[in-house]
Design a protein around this motif. Structure first.
Motif, PDB file in Angstrom:
ATOM      1  N   SER A   1      -2.061  -0.343  -7.801  1.00  0.00           N
ATOM      2  CA  SER A   1      -2.355  -1.779  -7.724  1.00  0.00           C
ATOM      3  C   SER A   1      -1.245  -2.611  -8.355  1.00  0.00           C
ATOM      4  O   SER A   1      -0.900  -3.689  -7.849  1.00  0.00           O
ATOM      5  CB  SER A   1      -3.698  -2.067  -8.405  1.00  0.00           C
ATOM      6  OG  SER A   1      -3.609  -1.866  -9.810  1.00  0.00           O
ATOM      7  N   VAL A   2      -0.674  -2.127  -9.461  1.00  0.00           N
ATOM      8  CA  VAL A   2       0.423  -2.850 -10.118  1.00  0.00           C
ATOM      9  C   VAL A   2       1.626  -2.933  -9.177  1.00  0.00           C
ATOM     10  O   VAL A   2       2.245  -4.001  -9.018  1.00  0.00           O
ATOM     11  CB  VAL A   2       0.808  -2.161 -11.439  1.00  0.00           C
ATOM     12  CG1 VAL A   2       2.124  -2.717 -11.979  1.00  0.00           C
ATOM     13  CG2 VAL A   2      -0.293  -2.336 -12.468  1.00  0.00           C
ATOM     14  N   ALA A   3       1.962  -1.814  -8.537  1.00  0.00           N
ATOM     15  CA  ALA A   3       3.110  -1.807  -7.619  1.00  0.00           C
ATOM     16  C   ALA A   3       2.875  -2.729  -6.432  1.00  0.00           C
ATOM     17  O   ALA A   3       3.781  -3.473  -6.011  1.00  0.00           O
ATOM     18  CB  ALA A   3       3.369  -0.379  -7.136  1.00  0.00           C
ATOM     19  N   VAL A   4       1.665  -2.702  -5.888  1.00  0.00           N
ATOM     20  CA  VAL A   4       1.359  -3.532  -4.717  1.00  0.00           C
ATOM     21  C   VAL A   4       1.383  -5.013  -5.078  1.00  0.00           C
ATOM     22  O   VAL A   4       1.926  -5.844  -4.329  1.00  0.00           O
ATOM     23  CB  VAL A   4      -0.019  -3.126  -4.138  1.00  0.00           C
ATOM     24  CG1 VAL A   4      -0.491  -4.148  -3.112  1.00  0.00           C
ATOM     25  CG2 VAL A   4       0.064  -1.748  -3.505  1.00  0.00           C
ATOM     26  N   ARG A   5       0.800  -5.356  -6.228  1.00  0.00           N
ATOM     27  CA  ARG A   5       0.791  -6.772  -6.630  1.00  0.00           C
ATOM     28  C   ARG A   5       2.205  -7.274  -6.907  1.00  0.00           C
ATOM     29  O   ARG A   5       2.554  -8.401  -6.536  1.00  0.00           O
ATOM     30  CB  ARG A   5      -0.094  -6.958  -7.865  1.00  0.00           C
ATOM     31  CG  ARG A   5      -1.583  -6.933  -7.586  1.00  0.00           C
ATOM     32  CD  ARG A   5      -2.374  -7.549  -8.744  1.00  0.00           C
ATOM     33  NE  ARG A   5      -2.202  -6.788  -9.967  1.00  0.00           N
ATOM     34  CZ  ARG A   5      -3.050  -5.852 -10.388  1.00  0.00           C
ATOM     35  NH1 ARG A   5      -4.104  -5.550  -9.659  1.00  0.00           N
ATOM     36  NH2 ARG A   5      -2.835  -5.214 -11.522  1.00  0.00           N
ATOM     37  N   ARG A   6       3.012  -6.441  -7.543  1.00  0.00           N
ATOM     38  CA  ARG A   6       4.367  -6.888  -7.855  1.00  0.00           C
ATOM     39  C   ARG A   6       5.193  -7.052  -6.583  1.00  0.00           C
ATOM     40  O   ARG A   6       6.040  -7.958  -6.496  1.00  0.00           O
ATOM     41  CB  ARG A   6       5.036  -5.886  -8.796  1.00  0.00           C
ATOM     42  CG  ARG A   6       6.339  -6.417  -9.355  1.00  0.00           C
ATOM     43  CD  ARG A   6       6.953  -5.494 -10.360  1.00  0.00           C
ATOM     44  NE  ARG A   6       8.156  -6.089 -10.924  1.00  0.00           N
ATOM     45  CZ  ARG A   6       9.111  -5.416 -11.531  1.00  0.00           C
ATOM     46  NH1 ARG A   6       8.987  -4.112 -11.679  1.00  0.00           N
ATOM     47  NH2 ARG A   6      10.170  -6.021 -12.018  1.00  0.00           N
ATOM     48  N   ALA A   7       4.954  -6.184  -5.600  1.00  0.00           N
ATOM     49  CA  ALA A   7       5.695  -6.293  -4.338  1.00  0.00           C
ATOM     50  C   ALA A   7       5.117  -7.352  -3.422  1.00  0.00           C
ATOM     51  O   ALA A   7       5.742  -7.697  -2.403  1.00  0.00           O
ATOM     52  CB  ALA A   7       5.687  -4.939  -3.627  1.00  0.00           C
ATOM     53  N   ARG A   8       3.903  -7.834  -3.757  1.00  0.00           N
ATOM     54  CA  ARG A   8       3.230  -8.852  -2.940  1.00  0.00           C
ATOM     55  C   ARG A   8       3.070  -8.379  -1.499  1.00  0.00           C
ATOM     56  O   ARG A   8       3.348  -9.121  -0.546  1.00  0.00           O
ATOM     57  CB  ARG A   8       3.983 -10.171  -2.998  1.00  0.00           C
ATOM     58  CG  ARG A   8       4.061 -10.767  -4.404  1.00  0.00           C
ATOM     59  CD  ARG A   8       4.802 -12.088  -4.417  1.00  0.00           C
ATOM     60  NE  ARG A   8       4.888 -12.619  -5.767  1.00  0.00           N
ATOM     61  CZ  ARG A   8       5.507 -13.771  -6.075  1.00  0.00           C
ATOM     62  NH1 ARG A   8       6.080 -14.496  -5.114  1.00  0.00           N
ATOM     63  NH2 ARG A   8       5.540 -14.183  -7.327  1.00  0.00           N
ATOM     64  N   LEU A   9       2.598  -7.161  -1.355  1.00  0.00           N
ATOM     65  CA  LEU A   9       2.381  -6.619  -0.011  1.00  0.00           C
ATOM     66  C   LEU A   9       1.144  -7.241   0.614  1.00  0.00           C
ATOM     67  O   LEU A   9       0.129  -7.451  -0.053  1.00  0.00           O
ATOM     68  CB  LEU A   9       2.215  -5.101  -0.079  1.00  0.00           C
ATOM     69  CG  LEU A   9       3.431  -4.278  -0.500  1.00  0.00           C
ATOM     70  CD1 LEU A   9       3.089  -2.789  -0.458  1.00  0.00           C
ATOM     71  CD2 LEU A   9       4.627  -4.567   0.391  1.00  0.00           C
ATOM     72  N   SER A  10       1.217  -7.495   1.879  1.00  0.00           N
ATOM     73  CA  SER A  10       0.069  -8.037   2.598  1.00  0.00           C
ATOM     74  C   SER A  10      -0.908  -6.908   2.921  1.00  0.00           C
ATOM     75  O   SER A  10      -0.526  -5.731   2.961  1.00  0.00           O
ATOM     76  CB  SER A  10       0.534  -8.693   3.905  1.00  0.00           C
ATOM     77  OG  SER A  10       1.063  -7.703   4.783  1.00  0.00           O
ATOM     78  N   PRO A  11      -2.187  -7.230   3.158  1.00  0.00           N
ATOM     79  CA  PRO A  11      -3.148  -6.198   3.560  1.00  0.00           C
ATOM     80  C   PRO A  11      -2.707  -5.440   4.807  1.00  0.00           C
ATOM     81  O   PRO A  11      -2.956  -4.237   4.926  1.00  0.00           O
ATOM     82  CB  PRO A  11      -4.433  -6.995   3.802  1.00  0.00           C
ATOM     83  CG  PRO A  11      -4.298  -8.213   2.940  1.00  0.00           C
ATOM     84  CD  PRO A  11      -2.831  -8.537   2.952  1.00  0.00           C
ATOM     85  N   ARG A  12      -2.031  -6.152   5.734  1.00  0.00           N
ATOM     86  CA  ARG A  12      -1.575  -5.480   6.951  1.00  0.00           C
ATOM     87  C   ARG A  12      -0.517  -4.434   6.633  1.00  0.00           C
ATOM     88  O   ARG A  12      -0.549  -3.312   7.152  1.00  0.00           O
ATOM     89  CB  ARG A  12      -1.006  -6.505   7.935  1.00  0.00           C
ATOM     90  CG  ARG A  12      -0.464  -5.871   9.215  1.00  0.00           C
ATOM     91  CD  ARG A  12       0.073  -6.930  10.169  1.00  0.00           C
ATOM     92  NE  ARG A  12      -0.993  -7.813  10.620  1.00  0.00           N
ATOM     93  CZ  ARG A  12      -0.806  -8.819  11.477  1.00  0.00           C
ATOM     94  NH1 ARG A  12       0.419  -9.075  11.930  1.00  0.00           N
ATOM     95  NH2 ARG A  12      -1.816  -9.576  11.852  1.00  0.00           N
ATOM     96  N   ALA A  13       0.415  -4.770   5.734  1.00  0.00           N
ATOM     97  CA  ALA A  13       1.457  -3.812   5.364  1.00  0.00           C
ATOM     98  C   ALA A  13       0.851  -2.596   4.674  1.00  0.00           C
ATOM     99  O   ALA A  13       1.259  -1.447   4.920  1.00  0.00           O
ATOM    100  CB  ALA A  13       2.490  -4.485   4.456  1.00  0.00           C
ATOM    101  N   LEU A  14      -0.133  -2.832   3.816  1.00  0.00           N
ATOM    102  CA  LEU A  14      -0.807  -1.720   3.159  1.00  0.00           C
ATOM    103  C   LEU A  14      -1.505  -0.822   4.172  1.00  0.00           C
ATOM    104  O   LEU A  14      -1.441   0.415   4.082  1.00  0.00           O
ATOM    105  CB  LEU A  14      -1.833  -2.254   2.152  1.00  0.00           C
ATOM    106  CG  LEU A  14      -1.308  -2.767   0.815  1.00  0.00           C
ATOM    107  CD1 LEU A  14      -2.446  -3.346  -0.009  1.00  0.00           C
ATOM    108  CD2 LEU A  14      -0.636  -1.635   0.051  1.00  0.00           C
ATOM    109  N   ALA A  15      -2.180  -1.436   5.117  1.00  0.00           N
ATOM    110  CA  ALA A  15      -2.888  -0.652   6.134  1.00  0.00           C
ATOM    111  C   ALA A  15      -1.913   0.174   6.959  1.00  0.00           C
ATOM    112  O   ALA A  15      -2.176   1.355   7.250  1.00  0.00           O
ATOM    113  CB  ALA A  15      -3.696  -1.586   7.032  1.00  0.00           C
TER     114      ALA A  15
END
Length: 736
Positions: free
Chosen positions: A472-486
């Protein structure tokens, strides 16, 4: 409410009567959870949801129940276990300052999806229990005789704790019980209070409330560490659905499949996991100095004492974790904080008490034996079992695969490297220290029944929490969108599934097939991951984005793809090895018809101090060597047996050496076993006298299928009951 209705429906379908469900449910609610909630409200003042309060109250109720029952049973008045809930209600009703605690405090605002998610997860655990345990371990005879081999062992210990304190090993009269037995004390207390048979408690009712409470407390810990409802849910899902990345074809790859921290087959594991979770929850607050009241420390002490006899693996892990926290604080601040030292001191004191008093320094077969687990894993994957000894290169290769699986499952921890301050938080350091020692135990310890895995089982829920936090820390810092995560997650799952299908490696391997093929899918996965990182590095110039996407893809190769490949395997391939399921049970041979009726008759017509002799002590019948994992006489009669199954005793385990099978080691007291066998092989007045006067035996529990059962037993003992293939004889009191 929907979860409760579902649980009632499942239990009713699998043979539990409405009265048993009602009495047990009332006891859990009124005798354990509600008084525990009142005490939690006084001692641990913090905003909580109702579910969290009930879960903590139930865990505290279990702890206080066991400690009270030990004293009550030792005094010969087991129903005095009810003193603690009655006294709690009385005090909170009589003391004006405490009456306000009957009303709950201010609740945190909870997302509706959170409540439904918890309910669905608990519902899944109930369904998982039904599919993987209830349908394989029935309550009726003779199907009961095909239950998992360890279930009568657990049942016998409940009977022992129901009638004796301090307990001994009921299968070998007089043998000290150097084991974590607190869960059996709980089930014995529940049987006394509710009147429900220990069999029903062990096989159906006892573990279900533990599963529900554990799920809620683990989610509570995750939310406290991560500060996020969504990340807490991710951590709980990772804990419940833990699975090794499986790139082999077949539903089950044997012992390479990881075990859950919750288990019906090992109630000590589930009970210990539940009682240990509040310890971590309290330490999260105490180590970060959010709460340092005397009430918190009192609760911590109660739970530590309860864990002492609940499961032996937890205190060493906690000492290691707290030691790591102290070392980090020493480096960063030049001295450890007083909460760290105090918690470490409490834990060490409980550990020393457990080792010197409860276990008397018995190792129960746990020895230093580097990479022993991976020799067994190699035998399971190749299909050679113990028929061949793997080379050192093969063992190291399998160990590398196992470590790679761990790295995939917990790669989210890497995300905390982007925020070193978060990585140094005391709760994170605590969990990482515990996890490191858990992994080390698997690598360097040995046990005849792979007991070293329990160290890993104990630590992995907390490593999952840290991994979810890091992701979660990595994702928040990178500001990834839900689509990119999916997309990243889908890419990881697709890669794992495709590699598995294209490589087509089936386990166990075919005869003559080289074990080198076992590494092929994992090498391809590693190469694919490196290529993906290279592509991402070209497409995205921000390293933080590349790192977050990479971690997401690799993490998806863990439990999402593992469960996906299980579905594919079930749909398109003939299963290789054992059947699917987290709880893979090895069916014991059917015990002769009439055993249950004979055992129940003997229980009803004998004293709790009576000793029984039996001719049925080998699993599957007489053999050479004898598999000494037969426990049915002690389990069904709730009486101590002169000599039955000795496989798990401390004396037997102390004689075990790597390369041997502990369950086939001969009984150590030749004189006792000779006296036992003589009454069945060649009965005489002398053999009766020897058992009656020398060993205090009053009853014979005879399996008449075996040739060792002489028809002349009736000439020297009184036949009191016969059912099917079993007979019960009473030895005369006046032996000439």
């Amino acid at each position: 409410m929907a979860v409760a209705v579902f649980a009632v429906a499942v239990l009713g379908f699998y043979g539990v009567s409405p009265s048993d469900m009602a009495f047990f449910g009332i006891y859990v609610a009124v005798g354990l959870a509600f008084p525990g909630v009142l005490l939690v409200r006084v001692l641990y003042r913090r905003r909580r949801t109702l579910a969290e309060e009930l879960a903590l109250g139930l865990a505290l109720g279990y702890a206080l129940e066991v400690l009270t029952y030990i004293a009550a049973r030792a005094a010969g008045l087991p129903l005095l276990v009810l003193v603690w809930p009655v006294a709690t209600y009385a005090v909170f009703a009589a003391v004006p300052r405490l009456r306000g605690y009957w009303r709950g405090g201010v609740r945190p605002s909870t997302p509706r999806w959170w409540s439904w998610s918890l309910a669905l997860i608990i519902g899944y655990l109930i369904a998982w229990s039904a599919v993987n345990f209830f349908r394989k371990n029935l309550l009726t005879w003779p199907a009961l005789g095909t239950s998992y081999v360890d279930m009568p062992f657990h049942l016998a210990l409940i009977g022992e704790l129901k009638h004796h304190m301090p307990p001994t090993v009921p299968m070998v009269a007089g043998e000290p019980l150097l084991y974590h037995w607190f869960v059996y004390a709980h089930l014995a207390a529940a049987s006394w209070v509710t009147g429900v048979e220990p069999l029903v408690l062990l096989f159906r009712l006892g573990v279900l409330p533990m599963l529900a409470a554990l799920a809620v407390i683990l989610a509570m810990i995750a939310r406290r560490v991560t500060g996020s409802w969504a990340v807490a849910l991710l951590a709980l899902l990772g804990t419940v659905f833990i699975a090794a990345p499986n790139l082999y074809q077949g539903i089950n790859v044997g012992i390479f499949t990881w075990r859950a921290a919750i288990s019906w087959l090992s109630p000590t594991q589930t009970f210990g996991t539940l009682l240990f979770a509040p310890v971590i929850l309290l330490l999260v607050d105490l180590l970060e100095r959010r709460r340092s009241s005397a009430g918190c420390w009192l609760l911590l002490g109660i739970f530590l004492v309860a864990v002492t006899g609940a499961k032996a693996t937890y205190l060493p892990l906690l000492i290691a974790g707290l030691g790591t926290v102290a070392a980090v604080e020493l480096v960063r601040r030049r001295r450890p904080s007083w909460p760290t030292l105090a918690a470490l001191g409490l834990t060490t004191a409980c550990f020393l008490f457990a080792q010197t008093v409860l276990f008397r320094q018995a190792n129960l077969g746990m020895v230093i034996n580097d990479l022993s687990l991976f020799r067994k894993i190699w035998g399971g994957l190749t299909g050679l079992g113990e028929r061949a000894e793997p080379s050192l290169v093969s063992v190291l290769g399998i160990a590398l695969l196992y470590v790679l699986s761990w790295a995939i499952e917990w790669c989210g921890i890497i995300g905390l490297l982007s925020r070193p301050r978060l990585l140094m938080r005391p709760p994170v350091v605590l969990m990482l220290g515990m996890g490191t020692v858990g992994v080390g135990a698997v690598l360097f310890l040995g046990h005849p029944h792979m007991g070293q895995i329990y160290f890993f089982d104990a630590s992995y829920p907390y490593l999952v929490i840290v991994a979810a936090y890091g992701l979660s820390v990595a994702v928040r810092r990178a500001r990834l969108s839900p689509r990119a995560l999916a997309y990243a997650g889908a890419a990881g799952v697709a890669a794992a599934c495709l590699i598995r299908e294209l490589c087509g490696v089936e386990v166990p391997l075919a005869v003559g097939q080289s074990d080198a093929v076992l590494y092929r899918p994992y090498l391809i996965l590693a190469v694919t991951a490196l290529l993906a990182v290279g592509v991402l590095a070209v497409v995205h110039r921000r390293r933080v984005v590349v790192g977050a996407l990479t971690i997401t893809m690799i993490a998806a190769v863990g439990f999402p793809s593992a469960w996906c490949t299980r579905v594919l395997s079930a749909a398109f391939h003939t299963p290789a090895g054992d059947s699917t399921g987290v709880e893979s049970a090895v069916a014991a041979p059917v015990v002769s018809d009439g055993a249950l009726a004979a055992g129940r008759w003997l229980r009803a017509h004998s004293g709790t101090a009576d000793v029984v002799a039996t001719n049925a002590r080998c699993l599957g019948g007489p053999g050479d060597p004898c598999d000494s994992r037969r426990f049915w006489a002690a389990a069904l009669t709730e009486r101590r047996v002169l000599v039955e199954g000795w496989a798990y005793t401390a004396t037997n385990m102390s004689r075990w050496h790597p390369g041997e099978r502990a369950e086939t080691l001969p009984f150590w007291d030749e004189e006792r076993i000779r006296a036992n066998d003589e009454i069945f092989d060649a009965p005489s007045a002398a053999s009766v006298r020897r058992l009656r006067l020398g060993y205090g035996v009053r009853w014979l529990f005879v399996d008449e299928r075996y040739g060792s059962s002489s028809p002349r037993i009736g000439d020297f003992a009184n036949l009191r009951f016969r059912s099917g293939g079993y007979a019960v004889y009473e030895l005369p009191e006046n032996v000439m």
